[in-house]
Design an enzyme around this catalytic site. Structure first.
Site, PDB file in Angstrom:
ATOM      1  N   VAL A 122      44.155  34.086  30.809  1.00 14.24           N
ATOM      2  CA  VAL A 122      43.671  34.323  29.449  1.00 14.24           C
ATOM      3  C   VAL A 122      42.999  35.687  29.316  1.00 14.24           C
ATOM      4  O   VAL A 122      42.646  36.325  30.299  1.00 14.24           O
ATOM      5  CB  VAL A 122      42.696  33.211  29.004  1.00 14.24           C
ATOM      6  CG1 VAL A 122      43.388  31.868  29.020  1.00 14.24           C
ATOM      7  CG2 VAL A 122      41.461  33.164  29.900  1.00 14.24           C
ATOM      8  N   GLU A 123      42.813  36.107  28.057  1.00 14.80           N
ATOM      9  CA  GLU A 123      42.251  37.418  27.718  1.00 14.80           C
ATOM     10  C   GLU A 123      43.001  38.553  28.430  1.00 14.80           C
ATOM     11  O   GLU A 123      42.420  39.497  28.944  1.00 14.80           O
ATOM     12  CB  GLU A 123      40.753  37.473  28.038  1.00 14.80           C
ATOM     13  CG  GLU A 123      39.916  36.626  27.092  1.00 14.80           C
ATOM     14  CD  GLU A 123      38.424  36.876  27.240  1.00 14.80           C
ATOM     15  OE1 GLU A 123      38.038  37.892  27.842  1.00 14.80           O
ATOM     16  OE2 GLU A 123      37.652  36.056  26.753  1.00 14.80           O
ATOM     17  N   GLY A 124      44.316  38.407  28.466  1.00 16.86           N
ATOM     18  CA  GLY A 124      45.155  39.381  29.161  1.00 16.86           C
ATOM     19  C   GLY A 124      45.436  38.878  30.564  1.00 16.86           C
ATOM     20  O   GLY A 124      44.542  38.838  31.403  1.00 16.86           O
TER      21      GLY A 124
END
Length: 830
Positions: A499-501
């Site tokens: 997540v978040e990249g």
């Protein structure tokens, strides 16, 4: 003649080393020619010819208009041909946030005094009390087993407490009813909750990181702030932010969700707005959200926004009840039961007043997201993963101390000490990065590259820590149940990787992609001025770049010849760590040189060379990790007990940097560049921590002491009265006293008066009774041993279940609790 010619080399070397200006170079060459003439080495004709060359070169380089016309203009044309044009979205991403210590590391000559002068992160008395009281109590109300096996959510009592005590509005200023906490306080709260329950940590961190509150604070209109922020602070509104699209991931620049500017009817009146269709997934808190932040691509085919308007990525804030909004069913990410699910909408009319910041911010969503993402990456995932690592290190360190095999603690075996040392060393490094990133945010910085490094490397090290923990505890970690402190962390650790990249993207694109452009002192200016055809500014940047390149080449060569011995350590820093400062400075110089040579030879194709940029990014990342470790040691008062942890973390960072350097040279697309870098980087490699250091580090987490306390600071306090899972920790608390009794009885054991204490803990109470009967211990000591045996046996045992794994019982408990204490939550999914 030979001496005169040879004297030129150190002069050139010194001038490049200090990045001297053109006139200084000319003066030095003039003095060299004059010396040759005075010594009779050269005649007047040769001297005049050399002087003419110097004069012409000086004229060409020192007279900027002439230099720009003759040299820089064709260079700008060539530069424009090899460097790709930056799209508006790429430019916004590069310019998001700012640069900080990462720029110092990238420039090849880090100013360590600047880093060490950065204030250490501190909590205010109010924040400390909140961490000690409210956060501790919320942790008491939460646990991974109840959340996953009974509620499939944070327990209702925990939800109610979190909302009532302001956990969902920690970042919201007090003027709007929030807590107004610092970034470090936010990080500390998430970390503590993560040592207890992932659902609690995620439910708290999402509203306080990238989401509506963050965006409203920075970009919202006064009316939007006045309406939403107090409601978010009190938990009346539960926010989520819908970014991720099935066909674009979290890349807002590629979003296919589209909103067409149009006129429509809203609250009985015609108004300007958007007709939006979207598909979003992986949206945390979506199933229970009452207000949705939505990112989409705005288009204006009819020019309704006015001439010159450039629509693009836009962010709106939509109430859950808005017509056409559809909250989907829940996702189930690896048995992590925080609320997460999809959101859909088809031809939903959204009035312009719902754009975050109003009509003026239409098309500014990409920049908004990029600027706010730094805070989320620097706090949420680093904090939660450090928390899980502290849980693993604290509990496993206790477990191996009380768990015996072959009549000795299993933590005494070298094969076990190796993973224990990795666990503790990686935790020290990861927590150091977390602290430094939070400190930067509290100083007003928004270092996007630092936050990306923190996100990637802290989550990767947490994965190592939890995997090693599982190897050590074996079957105890495999069998699920309320007594298993590790299994849920093991299951859920991949979530943070994605997540978040996703970490692959973060490593190969974000860390170095942004770092190479944003942190470099000249590259971004060269790109901007090339696109803008600004010859004067390009000229200044170009020759600054050339001087910078040769300066780092000279520095790298000098360091190779001297083995780095001439690199000064920062004044006032701990002398026992001086070699790490020197090694970091040398690697910094090599990183700057390798970057410039790679950009010069690979050009615009560099951003497609993921393996190459990944290794350059690894160098930058390990330097930041090493910097964080050195800074933390200073911040915590140079505690001598922590030196094994500091040495392990520093040596590991340098070994990883060395590995990245070797891989870079072996695989560089230009063999000429690889050969040159190999020469100036000779002898830079470092070995990792040795076995003696590993044993010392492993020993620290198996015994009570200030080093272990600092390493695990900020964790939830395990208490039997709250949760039987605390048996391991409480038995560990009693263990030193039991060991002291055993040491005192050793002469009697050697004499055969009493046998050795049994390895089977169920027999330990009988052994203590015999010792009391012989007058070797008193009644209080026997009671202590019995209590230790009970708790340690409980810690070693694993859970078992009826045939249905207790499903019927869990459903009954849930139903009974729901009837006894109904919890009403607006918009909560059934």
């Amino acid at each position: 003649m030979l001496i005169w010619i040879g004297a030129l080399a150190p002069v050139v070397f010194l001038l490049a080393f200090v990045q001297a200006r053109a006139l200084v170079w000319s003066a030095a060459f003039a003095a060299w020619i004059a010396a040759g003439l005075a010594l009779g080495v050269v005649g007047q004709g040769v001297a005049l010819a050399l002087a003419a060359v110097v004069a012409v070169s000086t004229l060409l380089l020192a007279v900027r208009p002439l230099r720009a016309a003759i040299l820089s203009a064709p260079a700008m044309k060539a530069f424009g041909a090899i460097m790709p044009r930056m799209s508006p979205t790429e430019q916004a991403a590069v310019e998001a946030g700012n640069v900080w210590w990462d720029a110092e590391l990238f420039a090849g000559r880090p100013d360590w005094k600047k880093l060490l002068a950065t204030p250490a992160p501190r909590l205010s008395p109010e924040e400390q009390r909140f961490l000690d009281v409210e956060t501790e109590h919320l942790a008491d109300l939460s646990n991974d087993w109840e959340s996953t096996a009974v509620w499939q959510d944070l327990p209702p009592a925990a939800w109610a407490y979190a909302r009532d005590k302001g956990f969902l509005g920690m970042i919201i200023p007090k003027q709007y009813g929030g807590l107004g906490f610092s970034a470090y306080a936010h990080s500390q709260v998430v970390q503590k909750l993560s040592t207890r329950c992932s659902a609690a940590a995620v439910s708290v961190m999402v509203p306080n990181s990238l989401g509506p509150a963050e965006l409203l604070l920075h970009y919202g209109t006064d009316a939007q702030k006045d309406h939403y922020l107090p409601r978010l602070a009190r938990g009346v509104e539960i926010p989520c932010f819908a970014l991720t699209n099935p066909y674009a991931g979290s890349d807002a620049a590629s979003i296919t969700d589209t909103g067409v500017v149009c006129r429509g009817t809203w609250q009985g009146r015609e108004t300007l707005g958007f007709r939006i269709s979207w598909r979003k997934r992986y949206i945390t808190l979506a199933p229970i959200a009452t207000v949705i932040g939505l990112a989409f691509r705005a288009v204006d085919p009819d020019g309704l926004l006015g001439q010159g308007a450039e629509p693009g990525i836009t962010c709106v804030l939509i109430p859950r009840e808005h017509p056409g909004v559809e909250i989907g069913r829940r996702h189930w990410p690896l048995n992590a039961v925080f609320q997460n699910g999809p959101i859909r909408g088809d031809d939903v009319f959204v009035p312009m007043e719902m754009v975050i910041g109003g009509q003026a911010q239409v098309g500014a969503g990409w920049r908004m997201l990029m600027e706010c993402l730094a805070a989320g990456r620097a706090i949420s995932l680093p904090s939660s993963n450090v928390g899980m690592s502290k849980l693993a290190v604290g509990m496993v360190g206790a477990y191996v101390a009380i768990r015996r095999q072959f009549n000795m603690p299993i933590g005494a075996f070298e094969g076990v000490q190796e993973p224990l040392a990795r666990m503790a060393g990686h935790l020290y490094a990861a927590d150091s990065v977390r602290r430094l990133a939070a400190a930067a945010l509290d100083q007003g910085e928004k270092p996007s590259v630092v936050s990306a490094i923190a996100k990637y490397h802290v989550t990767e090290r947490a994965r190592i820590v939890v995997n090693d923990a599982m190897d050590v505890v074996g079957g105890k970690g495999v069998c699920m149940g309320p007594g298993n402190f590790l299994a849920r962390a093991y299951q859920q650790i991949p979530i943070a990787i994605t997540v978040e990249g996703a970490n692959i993207m973060t490593r190969t694109l974000i860390i170095y992609g942004q770092g190479a452009i944003r942190c470099h002192p000249y590259v971004l200016t060269l790109m901007r001025t090339t696109q803008g055809r600004e010859l004067k500014a390009f000229d200044a940047a170009l020759f600054g770049y050339v001087g910078f390149l040769f300066r780092n080449l000279a520095r790298a060569a000098a360091f190779a010849l001297t083995g780095g011995a001439l690199i000064p350590a920062p004044a006032g820093a701990a002398p026992q760590l001086a070699r790490y400062y020197r090694a970091a400075t040398r690697f910094s110089t090599l990183l700057a040189l390798a970057s410039d040579l790679s950009m010069a030879t690979v050009g615009g194709a560099l951003k497609r060379k993921g393996a190459l940029t990944g290794r350059l990014g690894d160098l930058l990342s390990q330097l930041l990790i090493l910097s964080s470790v050195l800074k933390r040691f200073e911040d915590e008062g140079r505690a001598a007990e922590d030196l094994p942890l500091v040495h392990w973390a520093a040596q590991d960072a340098l070994a990883r940097a060395s590995e990245a350097w070797r891989a870079l040279l072996a695989n560089h697309p230009s063999r000429v560049v690889a050969g040159l870098l190999g020469l100036v980087g000779a002898g830079v490699g470092r070995a990792g921590p040795d076995d003696r250091l590993a044993a010392a580090v492993a020993g620290l987490i198996q015994r009570h002491g200030p080093a272990r306390d600092r390493l695990l600071a900020g964790s939830w306090t395990p208490r039997i009265e709250v949760d039987p899972i605390a048996a391991t920790a409480v038995a560990f608390d009693l263990h030193p006293q039991v060991e002291a009794i055993e040491r005192r009885l050793k002469p009697a054991i050697v004499a055969g008066t009493i046998p050795r204490a049994p390895q089977n803990l169920t027999l330990l109470d009988a052994w203590a009774a015999d010792a009391e009967g012989l007058g070797l211990i008193d009644a209080a000591e026997r009671a202590l041993i019995a209590r230790f045996a009970e708790l340690a046996d409980q810690a070693i045992q694993v859970d078992d279940f009826p045939q249905d794994f207790g499903l019927a019982e869990g459903l009954a408990r849930r139903e009974e609790a729901s009837k006894a204490k109904p919890v009403a939550r607006k918009g909560r999914a059934a």
